[in-house]
Structure formats: C-alpha cells, structure tokens
Design an enzyme around this catalytic site. Structure first.
Site, PDB file in Angstrom:
ATOM      1  N   HIS A   1       1.103  -1.524   0.012  1.00 51.18           N
ATOM      2  CA  HIS A   1      -0.392   0.128  -0.199  1.00 51.18           C
ATOM      3  C   HIS A   1       0.987   0.962   0.378  1.00 51.18           C
ATOM      4  O   HIS A   1       2.373   1.369   0.102  1.00 51.18           O
ATOM      5  CB  HIS A   1      -0.803  -0.088   1.325  1.00 51.18           C
ATOM      6  CG  HIS A   1      -1.653  -0.724   1.330  1.00 51.18           C
ATOM      7  ND1 HIS A   1      -1.609  -2.114   1.376  1.00 51.18           N
ATOM      8  CD2 HIS A   1      -3.171  -0.966   1.208  1.00 51.18           C
ATOM      9  CE1 HIS A   1      -3.019  -2.684   1.164  1.00 51.18           C
ATOM     10  NE2 HIS A   1      -4.095  -1.980   1.039  1.00 51.18           N
TER      11      HIS A   1
ATOM     12  N   GLY B   1      -6.102  -4.601   5.751  1.00 51.96           N
ATOM     13  CA  GLY B   1      -7.662  -5.257   6.562  1.00 51.96           C
ATOM     14  C   GLY B   1      -7.591  -6.827   5.920  1.00 51.96           C
ATOM     15  O   GLY B   1      -7.793  -7.402   6.009  1.00 51.96           O
TER      16      GLY B   1
ATOM     17  N   LYS C   1      -0.294   4.886   4.605  1.00 54.67           N
ATOM     18  CA  LYS C   1      -1.495   4.086   5.442  1.00 54.67           C
ATOM     19  C   LYS C   1      -0.983   3.970   6.932  1.00 54.67           C
ATOM     20  O   LYS C   1       0.386   3.437   6.785  1.00 54.67           O
ATOM     21  CB  LYS C   1      -1.778   2.256   4.611  1.00 54.67           C
ATOM     22  CG  LYS C   1      -1.902   1.346   4.796  1.00 54.67           C
ATOM     23  CD  LYS C   1      -2.744   0.374   4.341  1.00 54.67           C
ATOM     24  CE  LYS C   1      -3.856  -0.742   4.833  1.00 54.67           C
ATOM     25  NZ  LYS C   1      -4.429  -0.415   5.107  1.00 54.67           N
TER      26      LYS C   1
HETATM   27  P1  NAD Z   1      -7.198   9.451   5.482  1.00 51.41           P
HETATM   28  O1  NAD Z   1      -6.501   9.913   5.942  1.00 51.41           O
HETATM   29  O2  NAD Z   1      -7.550  10.298   3.568  1.00 51.41           O
HETATM   30  O3  NAD Z   1      -8.707  10.029   5.482  1.00 51.41           O
HETATM   31  C1  NAD Z   1      -9.370  10.006   6.679  1.00 51.41           C
HETATM   32  C2  NAD Z   1     -10.060  10.845   7.481  1.00 51.41           C
HETATM   33  O4  NAD Z   1     -11.215  10.829   8.289  1.00 51.41           O
HETATM   34  C3  NAD Z   1      -9.507  12.429   7.223  1.00 51.41           C
HETATM   35  O5  NAD Z   1     -10.692  13.391   6.155  1.00 51.41           O
HETATM   36  C4  NAD Z   1      -9.340  12.963   8.759  1.00 51.41           C
HETATM   37  O6  NAD Z   1      -9.832  14.169   9.549  1.00 51.41           O
HETATM   38  C5  NAD Z   1     -11.244  11.797   8.880  1.00 51.41           C
HETATM   39  N1  NAD Z   1     -11.261  11.368  10.971  1.00 51.41           N
HETATM   40  C6  NAD Z   1     -10.652  10.593  11.453  1.00 51.41           C
HETATM   41  N2  NAD Z   1     -10.920  10.371  12.473  1.00 51.41           N
HETATM   42  C7  NAD Z   1     -12.220  11.063  12.164  1.00 51.41           C
HETATM   43  C8  NAD Z   1     -12.853  11.243  13.823  1.00 51.41           C
HETATM   44  N3  NAD Z   1     -12.916  10.625  14.704  1.00 51.41           N
HETATM   45  N4  NAD Z   1     -14.152  11.897  13.018  1.00 51.41           N
HETATM   46  C9  NAD Z   1     -13.983  12.832  12.279  1.00 51.41           C
HETATM   47  N5  NAD Z   1     -12.911  12.415  11.197  1.00 51.41           N
HETATM   48  C10 NAD Z   1     -12.679  11.079  11.200  1.00 51.41           C
HETATM   49  O7  NAD Z   1      -7.851   8.064   5.022  1.00 51.41           O
HETATM   50  P2  NAD Z   1      -8.173   7.171   3.693  1.00 51.41           P
HETATM   51  O8  NAD Z   1      -6.887   6.561   2.705  1.00 51.41           O
HETATM   52  O9  NAD Z   1      -9.142   7.893   3.190  1.00 51.41           O
HETATM   53  O10 NAD Z   1      -8.084   5.804   4.376  1.00 51.41           O
HETATM   54  C11 NAD Z   1      -9.481   5.644   5.663  1.00 51.41           C
HETATM   55  C12 NAD Z   1      -9.480   4.497   6.015  1.00 51.41           C
HETATM   56  O11 NAD Z   1      -9.962   3.495   4.898  1.00 51.41           O
HETATM   57  C13 NAD Z   1      -8.382   4.004   6.164  1.00 51.41           C
HETATM   58  O12 NAD Z   1      -8.329   2.668   7.545  1.00 51.41           O
HETATM   59  C14 NAD Z   1      -8.106   3.174   4.913  1.00 51.41           C
HETATM   60  O13 NAD Z   1      -7.300   1.735   5.518  1.00 51.41           O
HETATM   61  C15 NAD Z   1      -9.318   2.679   5.081  1.00 51.41           C
HETATM   62  N6  NAD Z   1      -8.890   2.184   3.736  1.00 51.41           N
HETATM   63  C16 NAD Z   1     -10.695   0.959   3.403  1.00 51.41           C
HETATM   64  C17 NAD Z   1     -10.717   0.643   1.995  1.00 51.41           C
HETATM   65  C18 NAD Z   1     -10.988  -0.496   1.628  1.00 51.41           C
HETATM   66  O14 NAD Z   1     -11.747  -0.977   0.712  1.00 51.41           O
HETATM   67  N7  NAD Z   1     -12.299  -0.808   2.710  1.00 51.41           N
HETATM   68  C19 NAD Z   1     -10.007   0.784   0.917  1.00 51.41           C
HETATM   69  C20 NAD Z   1      -8.873   2.204   1.278  1.00 51.41           C
HETATM   70  C21 NAD Z   1      -8.749   2.852   2.541  1.00 51.41           C
END
Ligand code: NAD
Length: 271
Positions: free
Chosen positions: A160, A170, A164
C-alpha cells in the site's frame, strides 16, 4: 400510461467525508440516483459545504460532531472511512439511532469487533465491515480460499501507499484468516529455523505469514502465493485507483439493510 415512481433514495451519512476514500465515496454516491448523501462528518473542514470542497451540487455542510449530524439529518446508512480508533464508536452511535452501518475503515481491534457484534444484537441493526471494496480483491480472496484446500503452504504479500497507518492491511489479514480456515493442515517450520531479524518471516496471522510493504506510488496491491512440490500458484490483485472501490461501496450501501447482525466481507452482498 403512468410511470412507476422512482424508489426513495437511500440516505447516507459519510464519516471521514473529506479523506481520500470519503471524498471518492461522496462523489460516487452523489452521482447515483439510488443514493442521497445527507450528512458529511470530518474532524477537519467543518463548516464548508460539500459543493465548495468537491465541486458537486450539494448543500450538505461538513460537521465535526457526528451525533448532532445524525440527529439533525436522519439517514438510513452510515459509511465510515476514518481511523480504527474512532470507527467503532461512530458505528455504535449510528446503530443506536437506527442506522445500518458500513465500515470501510481498516485495522479494527478484536475487542472493538466483539463490542460491535453485541451492539448489532442489542439494536437489531446490521453492520457490514468490508476489508476491501474492490470486486477483483473479493474474487482474489475467494480464489485463495479455494486454493488453500490444495496448497497448505501459503504466504501473503500486500503493498500500500506509505501513508497507510495500519499493518497488515485488512485485506491481508482477512485473506490469511480465510486460508487458515480452508487449509487441511498448518505447515511446520523446519526444525532449527531461526528468524535472525524479527519480522523477517512476516507477521503471522492465523499462522499464515503476511508481509506488508509501504511505498509511495502504491494504492492497494496483494499477491497470495501457494507453493507445492515443483509448482507455484500466484493470485494477484491491483487497485490502481480508488475508483476500483466505488462499485463495492455502492453495493454495500445499497444492500447492508438486508443483512442481519455483524458481517465481514463484501462477499455477503456480492455472491
Ligand atoms: P484519509 O486519512 O485520507 O481520510 C481519513 C479521514 O477521516 C480524514 O479526512 C480525517 O480527518 C477523518 N477522520 C479521522 N478520524 C476522525 C474522527 N474521529 N471523526 C471524524 N473524522 C475523522 O484516509 P483514507 O485513505 O481515506 O482511508 C480511511 C480508512 O479507509 C483507512 O482505515 C484505510 O485503511 C481504509 N481503506 C479501506 C479501503 C477498503 O476497501 N475497505 C480502501 C482504502 C482505504
């Protein structure tokens, strides 16, 4: 002849709406008439409209207070892409208010998962935890599950982007668990095997080694390798763009209300 009425859109509140996955999801859901994004929560960017941040036709104002958002803007589904430390709390608050939940956030701790299972039972609301929304990745896991029955020697390499936060991914963890559940035996390390540097053999998830690479330029990539006498089977999936997740995000949001209890994996609504 009268036209059949359009079905009422599924109202979705997105938490982490201004993150990378959140933004992509808000765009994807907003451009599909089956959904209406009614709430956007993020701890950064509060007070701005989605229209100003994402250049989409939406008057939704981003807030940093989830409970207020849920009370003021009734929704059917909560979609969470935040952080493993906060996603369980968001999910519990939403289920207690009668919403079905889709968690895309990765890295949730086992005790938190147990609490979510209990909250599902207490509230009667479903919660779908999706380690990977890409249809190709779900198929990769399904194929790995099949191969494990014939090849007990298996290792997972996931890659990744360097931003990350959690490792293993996951998807990597889930794949390892599926392999361990479907293989007939657990291969033994050769007698006298030494890990001269801790971690050299990867992290063991349910006795399956998982190797995590974090490199700029990567989105989400995984290889599952199965070794047998004189042969190697490799199952590989690459997400080059977050667009690869959006079909699964929409499917999960559309179907989650038909599930019951706590469910892991997009398989539950795909197959
Ligand atoms: P990112 O850091 O770009 O976005 C996270 C967002 O959440 C940020 O804007 C942050 O300000 C906000 N945030 C964090 N804690 C918060 C809270 N307590 N209350 C409100 N807002 C909050 O991250 P991302 O790349 O978008 O990834 C987010 C999650 O999704 C990660 O855990 C990542 O591993 C996961 N993800 C999952 C998949 C999937 O297919 N399931 C794919 C990509 C990413």
């Amino acid at each position: 002849m009268s036209e059949s009425p359009q079905p009422t859109p599924i109202r979705v509140t997105v938490v982490g709406a201004l993150g990378r996955m959140g933004q992509e999801s808000v765009r994807a859901l907003s451009s599909d008439s089956r959904f209406e994004v009614v709430g956007a929560v993020d701890r950064s960017g509060a007070g701005q409209t989605l229209a100003s941040v994402l250049q989409i036709p939406s008057e939704v104002v981003v807030t940093d207070i989830l409970s207020e958002c849920l009370d003021q803007h009734p929704a059917d589904v909560l979609l969470d892409f935040t952080h493993f430390s906060s996603a369980p709390d968001h999910a519990m608050r939403a289920m207690k208010r009668g919403l079905a939940v889709v968690i895309g956030t990765s890295g949730l701790r086992q005790p938190d998962v147990r609490t979510l299972v209990q909250t599902c039972q207490e509230t009667g609301q479903p919660c779908l935890l999706v380690p990977n929304f890409a249809i190709g990745a779900v198929l990769m896991m399904r194929f790995a599950e099949m191969a494990a029955a014939y090849f007990p020697h298996a290792e997972v390499i996931e890659r990744h982007g360097h931003h990350k936060l959690d490792a293993p991914s996951g998807t990597g963890r889930h794949t390892a668990t599926l392999i361990s559940q479907h293989r007939a035996e657990t291969p033994r390390e050769p007698q006298g095997a030494v890990e001269a540097v801790a971690g050299a053999r990867g992290a063991k998830v349910d006795m399956v080694p998982v190797h995590s690479l974090r490199l700029p330029g990567s989105v989400a990539h995984q290889e599952v390798l199965f070794g047998g006498p004189g042969e190697l089977l490799t199952i590989k999936h690459d997400s080059y763009d977050r667009a690869s997740f959006m079909g699964g995000v929409k499917l999960a949001c559309a179907q989650v209300r038909s599930l019951s209890g706590f469910v892991t994996g997009l398989d539950a609504v795909l197959f």
